[in-house]
Design a protein around this motif. Structure first.
Motif, PDB file in Angstrom:
ATOM      1  N   GLN A 244       0.819  -1.211   0.000  1.00  0.00           N
ATOM      2  CA  GLN A 244       0.000   0.000   0.000  1.00  0.00           C
ATOM      3  C   GLN A 244       0.854   1.263   0.000  1.00  0.00           C
ATOM      4  O   GLN A 244       0.489   2.269  -0.618  1.00  0.00           O
ATOM      5  CB  GLN A 244      -0.959  -0.023   1.194  1.00  0.00           C
ATOM      6  CG  GLN A 244      -2.020  -1.107   1.069  1.00  0.00           C
ATOM      7  CD  GLN A 244      -3.163  -0.971   2.060  1.00  0.00           C
ATOM      8  OE1 GLN A 244      -3.326   0.069   2.706  1.00  0.00           O
ATOM      9  NE2 GLN A 244      -3.975  -2.009   2.184  1.00  0.00           N
ATOM     10  N   GLU A 247       1.898   1.909  -3.563  1.00  0.00           N
ATOM     11  CA  GLU A 247       0.804   2.513  -4.342  1.00  0.00           C
ATOM     12  C   GLU A 247       0.620   3.992  -3.968  1.00  0.00           C
ATOM     13  O   GLU A 247       0.347   4.826  -4.820  1.00  0.00           O
ATOM     14  CB  GLU A 247      -0.487   1.739  -4.084  1.00  0.00           C
ATOM     15  CG  GLU A 247      -0.434   0.313  -4.616  1.00  0.00           C
ATOM     16  CD  GLU A 247      -1.610  -0.541  -4.145  1.00  0.00           C
ATOM     17  OE1 GLU A 247      -1.779  -1.653  -4.684  1.00  0.00           O
ATOM     18  OE2 GLU A 247      -2.342  -0.096  -3.234  1.00  0.00           O
ATOM     19  N   TYR A 248       0.794   4.277  -2.682  1.00  0.00           N
ATOM     20  CA  TYR A 248       0.667   5.659  -2.205  1.00  0.00           C
ATOM     21  C   TYR A 248       1.713   6.548  -2.873  1.00  0.00           C
ATOM     22  O   TYR A 248       1.391   7.631  -3.383  1.00  0.00           O
ATOM     23  CB  TYR A 248       0.811   5.679  -0.684  1.00  0.00           C
ATOM     24  CG  TYR A 248       0.988   7.051  -0.085  1.00  0.00           C
ATOM     25  CD1 TYR A 248      -0.112   7.869   0.181  1.00  0.00           C
ATOM     26  CD2 TYR A 248       2.256   7.526   0.237  1.00  0.00           C
ATOM     27  CE1 TYR A 248       0.045   9.129   0.736  1.00  0.00           C
ATOM     28  CE2 TYR A 248       2.427   8.785   0.796  1.00  0.00           C
ATOM     29  CZ  TYR A 248       1.326   9.585   1.046  1.00  0.00           C
ATOM     30  OH  TYR A 248       1.494  10.832   1.589  1.00  0.00           O
ATOM     31  N   ARG A 253      -2.891   5.557  -4.662  1.00  0.00           N
ATOM     32  CA  ARG A 253      -3.640   5.256  -3.440  1.00  0.00           C
ATOM     33  C   ARG A 253      -3.732   6.520  -2.585  1.00  0.00           C
ATOM     34  O   ARG A 253      -2.722   7.176  -2.313  1.00  0.00           O
ATOM     35  CB  ARG A 253      -2.978   4.133  -2.638  1.00  0.00           C
ATOM     36  CG  ARG A 253      -3.646   3.873  -1.276  1.00  0.00           C
ATOM     37  CD  ARG A 253      -3.027   2.710  -0.537  1.00  0.00           C
ATOM     38  NE  ARG A 253      -3.388   1.448  -1.151  1.00  0.00           N
ATOM     39  CZ  ARG A 253      -4.513   0.773  -0.912  1.00  0.00           C
ATOM     40  NH1 ARG A 253      -5.414   1.276  -0.056  1.00  0.00           N
ATOM     41  NH2 ARG A 253      -4.764  -0.366  -1.500  1.00  0.00           N
ATOM     42  N   THR A 254      -4.937   6.853  -2.145  1.00  0.00           N
ATOM     43  CA  THR A 254      -5.141   8.030  -1.302  1.00  0.00           C
ATOM     44  C   THR A 254      -5.644   7.665   0.095  1.00  0.00           C
ATOM     45  O   THR A 254      -5.732   8.525   0.964  1.00  0.00           O
ATOM     46  CB  THR A 254      -6.136   8.996  -1.956  1.00  0.00           C
ATOM     47  OG1 THR A 254      -7.378   8.303  -2.201  1.00  0.00           O
ATOM     48  CG2 THR A 254      -5.578   9.534  -3.271  1.00  0.00           C
ATOM     49  N   GLU A 255      -5.979   6.406   0.314  1.00  0.00           N
ATOM     50  CA  GLU A 255      -6.426   5.930   1.626  1.00  0.00           C
ATOM     51  C   GLU A 255      -5.780   4.587   1.913  1.00  0.00           C
ATOM     52  O   GLU A 255      -5.519   3.810   0.995  1.00  0.00           O
ATOM     53  CB  GLU A 255      -7.955   5.785   1.671  1.00  0.00           C
ATOM     54  CG  GLU A 255      -8.711   7.092   1.506  1.00  0.00           C
ATOM     55  CD  GLU A 255     -10.218   6.888   1.534  1.00  0.00           C
ATOM     56  OE1 GLU A 255     -10.653   5.719   1.692  1.00  0.00           O
ATOM     57  OE2 GLU A 255     -10.954   7.872   1.406  1.00  0.00           O
ATOM     58  N   PHE A 256      -5.568   4.312   3.206  1.00  0.00           N
ATOM     59  CA  PHE A 256      -4.978   3.045   3.616  1.00  0.00           C
ATOM     60  C   PHE A 256      -6.021   2.169   4.283  1.00  0.00           C
ATOM     61  O   PHE A 256      -6.937   2.651   4.956  1.00  0.00           O
ATOM     62  CB  PHE A 256      -3.820   3.279   4.588  1.00  0.00           C
ATOM     63  CG  PHE A 256      -2.629   3.942   3.961  1.00  0.00           C
ATOM     64  CD1 PHE A 256      -1.636   3.177   3.373  1.00  0.00           C
ATOM     65  CD2 PHE A 256      -2.501   5.317   3.954  1.00  0.00           C
ATOM     66  CE1 PHE A 256      -0.535   3.785   2.780  1.00  0.00           C
ATOM     67  CE2 PHE A 256      -1.413   5.939   3.372  1.00  0.00           C
ATOM     68  CZ  PHE A 256      -0.423   5.157   2.778  1.00  0.00           C
ATOM     69  N   LYS A 351      -7.277  12.096  -9.037  1.00  0.00           N
ATOM     70  CA  LYS A 351      -8.441  11.268  -8.681  1.00  0.00           C
ATOM     71  C   LYS A 351      -9.733  11.925  -9.147  1.00  0.00           C
ATOM     72  O   LYS A 351     -10.697  11.241  -9.515  1.00  0.00           O
ATOM     73  CB  LYS A 351      -8.470  11.035  -7.172  1.00  0.00           C
ATOM     74  CG  LYS A 351      -9.568  10.067  -6.720  1.00  0.00           C
ATOM     75  CD  LYS A 351      -9.475   9.823  -5.232  1.00  0.00           C
ATOM     76  CE  LYS A 351     -10.575   8.848  -4.772  1.00  0.00           C
ATOM     77  NZ  LYS A 351     -10.513   8.604  -3.315  1.00  0.00           N
TER      78      LYS A 351
END
Length: 353
Positions: A244, A247-248, A253-256, A351
């Motif tokens: 994760q 991806e961030y 990715r904007t949330e975990f 996004k």
């Protein structure tokens, strides 16, 4: 650590040729001796596979290497003052020691003068140096998973006490007492520095940049509070964290979604829960959070709770800024905070496009 094969080959060639143009550009860690050197060191050159290359001295120290006595890499390009050499020697004799004012006087040094000269020569504070050396020894042990006595000899200690203390005061005694639970430590590389991850099969307990201020105390407190022993190893949680985070940093990715172990007081947990609601690409001030908690006078308490967060990036304490918009109060460093906020702004825009 430099991982690009092309760069490593370039730096190795510079090391073999003692190329002065590379002095201050990289430091070479020698696996077989446990030391690190600058490119013009006159010592016998190691094989390519026995070299690791670091852009800063602090990273080499955190990897467990000690300064070479022949080339004195941290003193380049000037001669090392006597006071500074005395401090380096003292750290090597007692790497587990946390220095106080009285300790400087005990070896005949004026604290303020010694600290100033140390910073001038090494471009890092004495506290940073001593901490990096302690943490480097502990990290080296957990990475390799070998017996303390083997690491102690490689690190250059004639007796086990110095090395063993440096390791066990942070990570826990590997043999002398029975412990209730075990945590696995692993390292995750990111574009802004390597991170230490502590997890078991169920939770993530800590995720911090390895040179974060106060990291070793965080580890000790966690270990002592829950009677943990910390060893090197992978878990399903760690692998999920690494995936994760990747991806961030790629901006996708904007949330975990990670199983977190919240180690804190009820008030701290309240603050952390608010941090988790701050959208990617947005920020709140310490005062904003205090008002959400119903008391505008709790700004300082919010700041302390923010600083007690053990989950860097995942619980986004970097999204908290001063009321005047200044980027303040990030233990990982203001440059990292700025990088993360800019990364998130770009990711949030993409996004919504």
């Amino acid at each position: 650590m430099i991982t690009s094969k092309k760069k490593r080959e370039e730096y190795y060639h510079a090391l073999k040729e003692k190329d002065r143009s590379y002095d201050g550009i990289f430091y070479a860690g020698i696996k077989t001796t446990g030391i690190f050197c600058h490119p013009t060191c006159r010592a016998r050159k190691p094989k390519f596979e026995n070299c690791e290359f670091y852009p800063t001295a602090e990273e080499a120290l955190l990897a467990g290497y000690r300064p070479c006595k022949i080339c004195q890499p941290l003193s380049f390009p000037q001669a090392i003052p006597e006071e500074v050499q005395l401090l380096v020697n003292a750290v090597e004799e007692q790497p587990e020691k946390r220095w106080k004012e009285a300790d400087f006087l005990a070896i005949g040094l004026n604290s303020a003068t010694a600290r100033r000269k140390f910073k001038e020569v090494y471009k890092m504070t004495f506290v940073q140096y001593a901490r990096a050396r302690r943490m480097g020894l502990a990290f080296k042990e957990i990475r390799r998973g070998s017996k303390v006595i083997e690491q102690q000899l490689e690190a250059g200690y004639e007796s086990s006490s110095g090395f063993n203390d440096a390791f066990t005061k942070i990570m826990g005694n590997p043999a002398k007492k029975v412990v209730a639970r075990q945590l696995n430590a692993s390292f995750i590389s990111t574009p802004i520095g390597r991170m230490l991850c502590l997890s078991d099969d169920d939770y993530l307990y800590l995720l911090e940049f390895e040179n974060r201020r106060g990291l070793e105390r965080e580890i000790e407190q966690l270990r002592l509070k829950y009677n943990f022993r910390i060893i090197y190893g992978q878990t399903a949680v760690n692998q999920l964290v690494e995936e994760q985070l990747g991806e961030y940093f790629q901006g996708v990715r904007t949330e975990f979604s990670l199983p977190l172990f919240y180690d804190g007081s009820p008030f701290q947990k309240e603050v952390w829960k608010i941090l988790e609601t701050i959208p990617c690409g947005k920020t709140l001030s310490y005062r904003d959070i205090a008002l959400r908690l119903g008391d505008k006078n709790k700004v300082r308490a919010v700041g302390r709770a923010n600083g007690s967060n053990k989950m860097a990036i995942v619980i986004p304490c970097h999204r908290v800024i001063g009321s005047d918009g200044n980027l303040t109060g990030y233990a990982g460093g203001i440059e990292r905070k700025q990088y993360l906020l800019e990364l998130e702004k770009r990711a949030a825009l993409q996004k919504h496009e």
